[in-house]
Motif scaffolding. Structure first.
Motif, mmCIF file in Angstrom:
data_model
loop_
_atom_site.group_PDB
_atom_site.id
_atom_site.type_symbol
_atom_site.label_atom_id
_atom_site.label_comp_id
_atom_site.label_asym_id
_atom_site.label_seq_id
_atom_site.Cartn_x
_atom_site.Cartn_y
_atom_site.Cartn_z
ATOM 1 N N HIS A 71 0.827 -1.211 0.000
ATOM 2 C CA HIS A 71 0.000 0.000 0.000
ATOM 3 C C HIS A 71 0.855 1.253 0.000
ATOM 4 N N GLN A 72 1.953 1.228 0.756
ATOM 5 C CA GLN A 72 2.849 2.380 0.764
ATOM 6 C C GLN A 72 3.395 2.640 -0.638
ATOM 7 N N ARG A 73 3.828 1.605 -1.324
ATOM 8 C CA ARG A 73 4.380 1.770 -2.665
ATOM 9 C C ARG A 73 3.321 2.273 -3.636
ATOM 10 N N THR A 74 2.085 1.822 -3.454
ATOM 11 C CA THR A 74 1.006 2.261 -4.333
ATOM 12 C C THR A 74 0.734 3.740 -4.148
ATOM 13 N N ARG A 75 0.755 4.194 -2.912
ATOM 14 C CA ARG A 75 0.572 5.624 -2.660
ATOM 15 C C ARG A 75 1.707 6.453 -3.239
ATOM 16 N N ILE A 76 2.938 5.967 -3.080
ATOM 17 C CA ILE A 76 4.077 6.696 -3.628
ATOM 18 C C ILE A 76 3.954 6.803 -5.146
ATOM 19 N N CYS A 77 3.488 5.739 -5.795
ATOM 20 C CA CYS A 77 3.250 5.780 -7.236
ATOM 21 C C CYS A 77 2.259 6.887 -7.582
ATOM 22 N N ALA A 78 1.154 6.960 -6.842
ATOM 23 C CA ALA A 78 0.142 7.997 -7.088
ATOM 24 C C ALA A 78 0.721 9.388 -6.876
ATOM 25 N N ILE A 79 1.506 9.538 -5.822
ATOM 26 C CA ILE A 79 2.093 10.846 -5.495
ATOM 27 C C ILE A 79 2.994 11.337 -6.625
ATOM 28 N N LYS A 80 3.822 10.442 -7.146
ATOM 29 C CA LYS A 80 4.793 10.831 -8.175
ATOM 30 C C LYS A 80 4.133 11.144 -9.519
ATOM 31 N N LYS A 81 2.900 10.674 -9.711
ATOM 32 C CA LYS A 81 2.212 10.887 -10.984
ATOM 33 C C LYS A 81 1.123 11.957 -10.899
ATOM 34 N N THR A 82 1.045 12.649 -9.763
ATOM 35 C CA THR A 82 0.061 13.721 -9.602
ATOM 36 C C THR A 82 0.764 15.000 -9.161
#
Length: 315
Positions: A71-82
């Motif tokens: 879940h942490q990695r998924t959030r980081i992915c979202a953060i870097k693409k927004t």
């Protein structure tokens, strides 16, 4: 512009459809928010057609893929693409009330000192847990603290700290969270990793970054959503494992925010038994099951402390 972000791994597609449709039905002006759905190694991958209600409503939406579980990695992915000033985190089982986005936008405009906030997380009417399970509901991200807003500066958990479900987080707080991911070895030990284990406290990891920046957390009762918890999470064996996981996760959370050279005290098995008995007796008024859960929390904390102590002595 608000980035609405959903993190998903093997979601219940009927519930995810409710989530998507609730975002499509928001009364906020079109063009003020868009959706990013991050698919974390689902099998099979989420089909683009799930976004049809959003796109039909004239809202920009896209799916990202994060192949590494967590879940942490998924959030980081979202953060870097927004890039929006605020991210609204929506879990894949959160059905928003129609004014959720517009109420949040109004709160942002009126409260520039707030770094993160959330609202009421309600059980849908068809979900009726046994009475013995009700004390566990806050640990399942079900909460309703009444009609009065609460705004606080925090460096530890309190009711103003929002859970990740339906949480609004300012970009400066997000950036501090991102820096933490790059500097702490323990960061990715928090939160769920696919179907493996019940590690938690990833939400607190993010929200606590607001306090590091001198910003407040807030509970905003006007924000409401239905949290479609799977009924399997009401089972006692699940809840006892969850409480044990909370025990070790809270220690990991503290390690993320502590100095690297912090002294690790040798954990005492008898001390753990004493704390477990105290927690059991002190919470027995809430029911036998909940008292057992608190004892499991103490055991989980002890096991994590013992692991830290053993690792520290090997160095």
């Amino acid at each position: 512009m608000i980035n609405v972000c959903i993190c998903s791994h093997n979601s219940r597609l009927d519930i995810l459809d409710k989530v998507i449709k609730s975002i499509a039905a928001q009364d906020a002006p079109r063009g003020t928010f868009q959706l990013t759905l991050v698919d974390n190694a689902s099998a099979p991958p989420i089909d683009e057609n799930i976004l049809l209600p959003i796109r039909t409503a004239g809202i920009a939406a896209h799916i990202l893929q994060e192949p590494v579980l967590g879940h942490q990695r998924t959030r980081i992915c979202a953060i870097k693409k927004t890039s929006a000033e605020w991210i609204l985190w929506v879990d894949d089982d959160n059905e928003l009330f129609p004014n959720f986005v517009s109420k949040g936008q109004s709160f942002i405009a009126a409260n520039p000192q707030v770094g993160c906030f959330g609202g009421r997380l309600l059980l849908p009417p068809h979900l009726t847990p046994p009475k013995s399970i009700i004390p566990f509901l806050p640990y399942l991200a079900i909460r309703d603290y009444g009609d009065k807003p609460i705004i606080q500066k925090l460096n530890k958990w309190d009711i103003a700290e929002p859970p990740g479900a339906g949480a609004w987080v300012r970009r400066s707080v997000i950036n501090e969270y991102l820096r933490l991911s790059e500097s702490s070895d323990a960061f990715y030990k928090l939160g769920r990793t696919g179907g493996h284990g019940l590690s938690s406290c990833d939400d607190s990891c993010m929200m606590r970054c607001a306090g590091r920046l001198g910003l407040s957390c807030a509970y905003v009762p006007d924000l409401k959503l239905w949290h479609h918890i799977s009924p399997s999470r009401f089972r006692l064996n699940y809840l006892l494992r969850l409480m044990c996981a909370y025990g070790h996760s809270h220690l990991i959370l503290e390690s993320v925010f502590s100095a690297k050279n912090s002294i690790i005290m040798k954990p005492s098995f008898f001390g753990m038994l004493k704390n477990s008995l105290y927690s059991f007796k002190n919470t027995l008024r809430h029911g036998l099951f909940f008292a057992l859960g608190q004892a499991c929390y103490q055991y989980g904390s002890f096991m994590q402390m013992r692991q830290y102590y053993n690792l520290n002595n090997k160095k």
